[in-house]
Design a protein around this motif. Structure first.
Motif, PDB file in Angstrom:
ATOM      1  N   ALA A   1      -5.213  13.958   7.657  1.00  0.00           N
ATOM      2  CA  ALA A   1      -4.252  12.643   7.190  1.00  0.00           C
ATOM      3  C   ALA A   1      -5.261  11.756   6.284  1.00  0.00           C
ATOM      4  O   ALA A   1      -6.157  11.748   6.592  1.00  0.00           O
ATOM      5  CB  ALA A   1      -4.322  11.892   9.202  1.00  0.00           C
ATOM      6  N   ASN A   2      -4.147  10.870   6.173  1.00  0.00           N
ATOM      7  CA  ASN A   2      -5.002   9.927   5.301  1.00  0.00           C
ATOM      8  C   ASN A   2      -5.430   8.541   5.998  1.00  0.00           C
ATOM      9  O   ASN A   2      -5.049   8.268   7.427  1.00  0.00           O
ATOM     10  CB  ASN A   2      -4.187   9.003   4.126  1.00  0.00           C
ATOM     11  CG  ASN A   2      -4.823   7.321   3.251  1.00  0.00           C
ATOM     12  OD1 ASN A   2      -5.272   7.363   3.549  1.00  0.00           O
ATOM     13  ND2 ASN A   2      -3.565   7.073   2.801  1.00  0.00           N
TER      14      ASN A   2
ATOM     15  N   GLY B   1      -0.807   2.775  -2.585  1.00  0.00           N
ATOM     16  CA  GLY B   1      -1.719   3.690  -2.486  1.00  0.00           C
ATOM     17  C   GLY B   1      -2.989   2.652  -2.743  1.00  0.00           C
ATOM     18  O   GLY B   1      -3.750   3.533  -3.296  1.00  0.00           O
ATOM     19  N   SER B   2      -3.263   1.612  -3.481  1.00  0.00           N
ATOM     20  CA  SER B   2      -3.890   0.718  -3.974  1.00  0.00           C
ATOM     21  C   SER B   2      -4.141  -0.458  -3.412  1.00  0.00           C
ATOM     22  O   SER B   2      -2.886  -0.739  -2.853  1.00  0.00           O
ATOM     23  CB  SER B   2      -4.263   0.904  -4.985  1.00  0.00           C
ATOM     24  OG  SER B   2      -5.751   0.309  -4.998  1.00  0.00           O
TER      25      SER B   2
ATOM     26  N   GLN C   1      -5.268   4.092   8.617  1.00  0.00           N
ATOM     27  CA  GLN C   1      -5.370   4.055  10.467  1.00  0.00           C
ATOM     28  C   GLN C   1      -6.724   2.956  10.028  1.00  0.00           C
ATOM     29  O   GLN C   1      -6.577   2.131  10.836  1.00  0.00           O
ATOM     30  CB  GLN C   1      -6.206   4.982  10.393  1.00  0.00           C
ATOM     31  CG  GLN C   1      -5.179   6.551  10.637  1.00  0.00           C
ATOM     32  CD  GLN C   1      -5.693   8.267  11.326  1.00  0.00           C
ATOM     33  OE1 GLN C   1      -6.870   7.454  11.206  1.00  0.00           O
ATOM     34  NE2 GLN C   1      -4.753   9.552  10.901  1.00  0.00           N
TER      35      GLN C   1
ATOM     36  N   GLY D   1       2.313   4.234   5.226  1.00  0.00           N
ATOM     37  CA  GLY D   1       0.985   5.058   4.365  1.00  0.00           C
ATOM     38  C   GLY D   1       1.409   6.679   4.329  1.00  0.00           C
ATOM     39  O   GLY D   1      -0.236   7.353   4.754  1.00  0.00           O
ATOM     40  N   ARG D   2       2.561   6.529   4.330  1.00  0.00           N
ATOM     41  CA  ARG D   2       2.527   8.699   4.912  1.00  0.00           C
ATOM     42  C   ARG D   2       2.038   9.056   5.684  1.00  0.00           C
ATOM     43  O   ARG D   2       1.047   8.933   6.430  1.00  0.00           O
ATOM     44  CB  ARG D   2       1.982   8.527   3.615  1.00  0.00           C
ATOM     45  CG  ARG D   2       2.379   8.914   1.963  1.00  0.00           C
ATOM     46  CD  ARG D   2       3.730   8.683   1.957  1.00  0.00           C
ATOM     47  NE  ARG D   2       4.240   8.730   0.611  1.00  0.00           N
ATOM     48  CZ  ARG D   2       3.599   6.859   0.064  1.00  0.00           C
ATOM     49  NH1 ARG D   2       4.518   6.559   0.935  1.00  0.00           N
ATOM     50  NH2 ARG D   2       4.345   6.008  -1.211  1.00  0.00           N
TER      51      ARG D   2
ATOM     52  N   SER E   1      -9.005  13.160  10.148  1.00  0.00           N
ATOM     53  CA  SER E   1      -9.620  13.454   8.986  1.00  0.00           C
ATOM     54  C   SER E   1     -11.233  13.215   8.885  1.00  0.00           C
ATOM     55  O   SER E   1     -11.867  11.797   9.062  1.00  0.00           O
ATOM     56  CB  SER E   1      -8.969  11.848   7.832  1.00  0.00           C
ATOM     57  OG  SER E   1      -9.244  10.776   8.983  1.00  0.00           O
TER      58      SER E   1
ATOM     59  N   TYR F   1       0.828  -1.124  -0.006  1.00  0.00           N
ATOM     60  CA  TYR F   1      -0.218   0.479   0.023  1.00  0.00           C
ATOM     61  C   TYR F   1       0.886   1.600   0.220  1.00  0.00           C
ATOM     62  O   TYR F   1       0.402   1.912  -0.700  1.00  0.00           O
ATOM     63  CB  TYR F   1      -0.981  -0.562   1.434  1.00  0.00           C
ATOM     64  CG  TYR F   1      -1.479   1.187   1.153  1.00  0.00           C
ATOM     65  CD1 TYR F   1      -3.084   1.740   0.403  1.00  0.00           C
ATOM     66  CD2 TYR F   1      -1.219   1.957   2.312  1.00  0.00           C
ATOM     67  CE1 TYR F   1      -3.190   2.797   0.471  1.00  0.00           C
ATOM     68  CE2 TYR F   1      -2.187   3.807   2.665  1.00  0.00           C
ATOM     69  CZ  TYR F   1      -3.223   3.432   1.309  1.00  0.00           C
ATOM     70  OH  TYR F   1      -3.554   4.944   0.877  1.00  0.00           O
TER      71      TYR F   1
ATOM     72  N   LEU G   1      -6.937   5.992   5.448  1.00  0.00           N
ATOM     73  CA  LEU G   1      -6.736   3.711   5.297  1.00  0.00           C
ATOM     74  C   LEU G   1      -6.037   3.423   6.138  1.00  0.00           C
ATOM     75  O   LEU G   1      -6.180   2.765   6.846  1.00  0.00           O
ATOM     76  CB  LEU G   1      -7.065   3.900   3.609  1.00  0.00           C
ATOM     77  CG  LEU G   1      -6.637   2.518   3.262  1.00  0.00           C
ATOM     78  CD1 LEU G   1      -8.775   2.369   2.621  1.00  0.00           C
ATOM     79  CD2 LEU G   1      -6.457   2.323   1.984  1.00  0.00           C
TER      80      LEU G   1
ATOM     81  N   THR H   1       1.959  12.516   8.221  1.00  0.00           N
ATOM     82  CA  THR H   1       1.797  13.714   8.200  1.00  0.00           C
ATOM     83  C   THR H   1       1.235  14.269   9.184  1.00  0.00           C
ATOM     84  O   THR H   1       0.341  13.667  10.037  1.00  0.00           O
ATOM     85  CB  THR H   1      -0.225  13.760   7.079  1.00  0.00           C
ATOM     86  OG1 THR H   1      -0.609  12.977   7.648  1.00  0.00           O
ATOM     87  CG2 THR H   1       0.106  13.937   5.898  1.00  0.00           C
TER      88      THR H   1
END
Lengths: 499, 139, 120
Positions: free
Chosen positions: C69-70, A184-185, C74, C47-48, C55, A180, C72, C50
């Motif tokens: 924040a993303n 990103g998917s 989480q 997942g990056r 969110s 991921y 997903l 930030t």
């Protein structure tokens, strides 16, 4: 559209709930049989839809792909769902005679149905994280089934099974997280589009190998198989049968799915590793079986060697080889589950599964002997049974691309399989019982006979039918292989399915 | 455990924990909270009761077997997923019903996500109590 | 921040592997717990990261704020925690049962299912 994908999943869940609430009564066991029959009907509807329309996909909760969770069925998924339901129905019927009142009260049938739901979910999902979740559903219920009854041997086997599977889970999870992070998917169809665009292809290969380890543990390939012969001979025979038939095959399915759809960027590396793994799995499994002296332990080791054949089909990655792998999967689930069911009846009649302590089955229970010979010869690859065609296709596929070693290993392992099947025959069926027991089928009550032998006979009949009329099945497998190799239909069905 | 202080305190604490668990469950749709955490807090109330007064009393306070609670929760969640079938939507789609809604307002919003969350609450409550009570009795 | 988290993950995994190499099954289980936490952190980091706003969609708005924040990773971590928690609870009960019925926590001494060969 999405509902025909969901029903094969919902039925076992609903059955599990009903079976749990009725666990005080014998009806709880029959609910499980009825639910399995309904699941079979639902999965056949799905298979027909796939045959008519090609790949079927649906979005859960109405969230569009690649954001929501996708359920998707191509030919491989659909046929696996059908075969799961067939095994489920056979074992559910068998379990009505085997499972004790105490085990029923502890929730055997509910756990069994949840296991079937988990397996079905793993076959149908089109989302890699959702695959993880279905694996866990499967795991939790299989943990419960494995130790239900609580004999020390079960606890012992359970510890090994649980710990190794936890490690596999961790590998799966971290590989998913890294994938991921790079793409990103999590949607498998979307991933197959995104992977070629990732700059660092070396990292993709690393993640691919992590998936190989995770699924390899589940599928029990060399050198990750030790948990299987340590645990599969300990639980009830119904549980052994469904584990042997389905659980490892989910690992194989996941390998096939992931290494055809997502990780086909560097087949020179990944599929060469798979090829050696496949050959070594075949050899170690069959040698392990040759050393055992217990009905169920021999069968457990044979699962491993047979897994090798399926992986071989995936590793060669030609249309014919993949078709062979699909055909092998279907044939093997039926045969293997059936052999464990036969072992259960043999144990009931003779009192043990240790080959040195039993005998006399051929003289006193010729029907059971016949029902053993059909799946046993099929497993070894005798014509005209299903195993012959499965092996034939795979050997032909390896000869076609001039991979002599793989072909030689496949043939040699087939011979050694005959050796251990004749060992079972020569110890359990042919000589008289060492204690003078007469293992007649009439020792079972009429109801027991009916419930134990019907599933065995039905599965044996299927083996014979596949063996006598292999062409439609091979054509189907070739269609499935074509869908696996040409990803466009799958990707279009998923990313175009905006319901 | 025979502690008078714990037993008296439990009587109030358990009630508070249960109310708090419902509060967490209900606010979960738009804010931190939800069925899982609510179920955990709810289970804590019964676990505390079991520690203070013994598992037999905790089971009596539950009235039904914890396994049954968990399975009922599974059924509730499943039904929540099935509701969209009646309006032709996909499995698990959120369906909303605004009771007594006047123009502009939302009235009392009832939804299948809330129902699903309630199912999760019951599953977590039942599963945790099954495990903890069984462990407590064995040790 | 990524460097710090990566180091933490590495440290956790090292400690976990050390624990999991022990023969005592209970130690193995604690190693497992550490390892699953390390992996949760790994997913979160992959997942990056930030430094942003949680969110949530504010009242009246249709989208979360731009620097949110993303959500997903989480969600993935949350699911993994829940599942890991369930598995751990089960495994703990199993180890306890193993201790009472087999009388040992040493994995090398658990030989009921696979008895040692009798020497002829």
């Amino acid at each position: 559209m999405s509902w025909i994908l969901v029903t094969p999943l919902l039925v076992p869940f609903a059955t599990a709930i009903a079976a749990f609430l009725l666990r005080h009564r014998p009806a709880g066991a029959w609910i499980s049989v009825a639910g399995s029959a309904a699941a079979l009907a639902a999965s056949i509807v799905l298979l027909t839809a796939v045959l008519q329309q090609g790949v079927v996909a649906g979005q859960m909760g109405g969230w569009p792909a690649p954001f929501g969770i996708t359920l998707v069925a191509d030919r491989l998924s659909a046929v696996m769902v059908v075969i799961t339901a067939i095994t489920g129905l056979a074992v559910a019927l068998y379990a009505t005679a085997e499972v004790t009142e105490r085990m029923r009260y502890l929730g055997f049938h509910a756990l069994f149905q949840v296991l079937l739901a988990g397996v079905t979910g793993a076959f149908l999902t089109g989302d890699i994280f959702n695959l993880y979740v279905w694996f866990e559903v499967m795991l939790i219920s299989s943990f419960g089934l494995l130790i239900l009854g609580g004999r020390p041997a079960q606890i012992d086997g359970g510890i090994k099974y649980v710990t190794i599977n936890l490690i596999s889970t961790i590998f799966f999870l971290s590989a998913t997280g890294l994938l991921y992070g790079m793409t990103g998917s999590l949607n498998m169809a979307d991933l197959s589009q995104l992977i070629p665009r990732v700059e660092n292809q070396g990292l993709i290969t690393v993640v691919a190998m992590m998936f190989m380890v995770a699924f390899g543990i589940k599928a029990a390939v060399f050198p990750l198989f030790f948990w299987l012969p340590a645990s599969y001979h300990t639980p009830a025979f119904s549980v052994s049968a469904v584990f042997a038939g389905l659980l490892t095959k989910v690992g194989v399915y996941a390998l096939i799915r992931v290494f055809t759809l997502i990780f086909d960027h560097d087949t020179g590396y990944t599929h060469t590793v798979l090829l050696w793994v496949a050959c070594l799995t075949m050899v170690t499994g069959v040698l392990g079986a040759a050393a055992q002296m217990d009905f169920r332990k021999i069968l457990s080791f044979h699962i491993i060697s047979q897994i090798g054949y399926m992986i071989l089909g995936l590793a060669l990655l030609t249309p014919l080889a993949l078709a062979g792998a699909v055909f092998y999967l279907v044939h093997h689930i039926i045969v293997k589950a059936n052999l464990f069911l036969v072992a259960g009846v043999a144990e009931r009649l003779t009192g043990s599964t240790a080959l040195g302590r039993i005998g006399g089955l051929y003289t006193h229970a010729p029907l059971l002997a016949l029902l053993f010979l059909i799946p046993a010869f099929s497993l070894a690859g005798f014509p005209p049974l299903s195993g012959f065609w499965a092996k034939y296709v795979l050997v032909k596929a390896s000869l076609d691309i001039e991979h002599w070693i793989a072909a030689a290993v496949a043939l040699a392992v087939g011979l050694l399989t005959i050796f251990s099947m004749t060992k079972i025959w020569g110890e359990a069926f042919w000589p008289p019982h060492p204690d003078g027991v007469e293992p007649k089928l009439s020792r079972l009550t009429r109801a027991e006979r009916w419930r134990l032998l019907t599933p065995i006979a039905a599965l044996a009949t299927m083996t014979v039918i596949i063996g006598l009329f292999p062409q439609p099945f091979i054509t189907f497998a070739e269609g499935a292989a074509a869908q696996l190799l040409d990803k466009t239909a799958y990707v279009d069905a998923v990313l175009g399915a905006q319901e | 455990m025979k502690s008078l202080i714990l037993r008296v305190a439990t009587r109030y604490l358990a009630a508070l924990l249960l109310i708090f668990s419902l509060y967490l469950l209900l606010r979960g749709h738009n804010e931190p909270g939800g069925g899982f955490i609510g179920g955990l807090v709810g289970a804590t109330a019964f676990v505390l009761h079991a520690i203070a007064c013994g598992t037999a009393e905790a089971r009596a306070a539950l009235r039904v077997q914890p396994q049954t609670i968990a399975v009922t929760g599974l059924a509730v969640a499943l039904v929540a997923g099935l509701v969209p079938a009646f309006s032709g939507d996909a499995f698990l789609t959120g369906e909303w019903l605004f009771l007594f809604a006047e123009d502009g307002g939302k009235g009392i919003p009832l939804s299948t996500p809330l129902m699903f969350d309630t199912g999760v609450y019951l599953v977590v409550l039942g599963a945790i109590l099954t495990l903890v009570l069984a462990m407590e009795e064995e040790i | 921040m990524e460097t710090l988290l990566s180091l933490t993950i590495g440290l956790l995994i090292a400690a976990a592997v050390y624990l999991m190499l022990a023969r005592n099954v209970l130690r193995f289980l604690f190693g497992m717990l550490l390892l699953s936490n390390a992996v949760n952190l790994l997913i979160f980091t992959a997942g990056r990261l930030t430094f942003g706003v949680p969110s949530f969609v504010p009242e009246g708005a249709k989208l979360p704020p731009e620097d949110a924040a993303n959500a997903l990773p989480q969600a993935l971590v949350l699911t993994a925690i829940v599942i890991g928690f369930g598995l751990f609870a089960f495994a703990l009960v199993l180890v306890f049962r193993a201790y009472t019925s087999l009388g040992t926590l040493e994995s090398a001494k658990m030989r009921v299912a696979e008895p040692e060969e009798e020497k002829a």
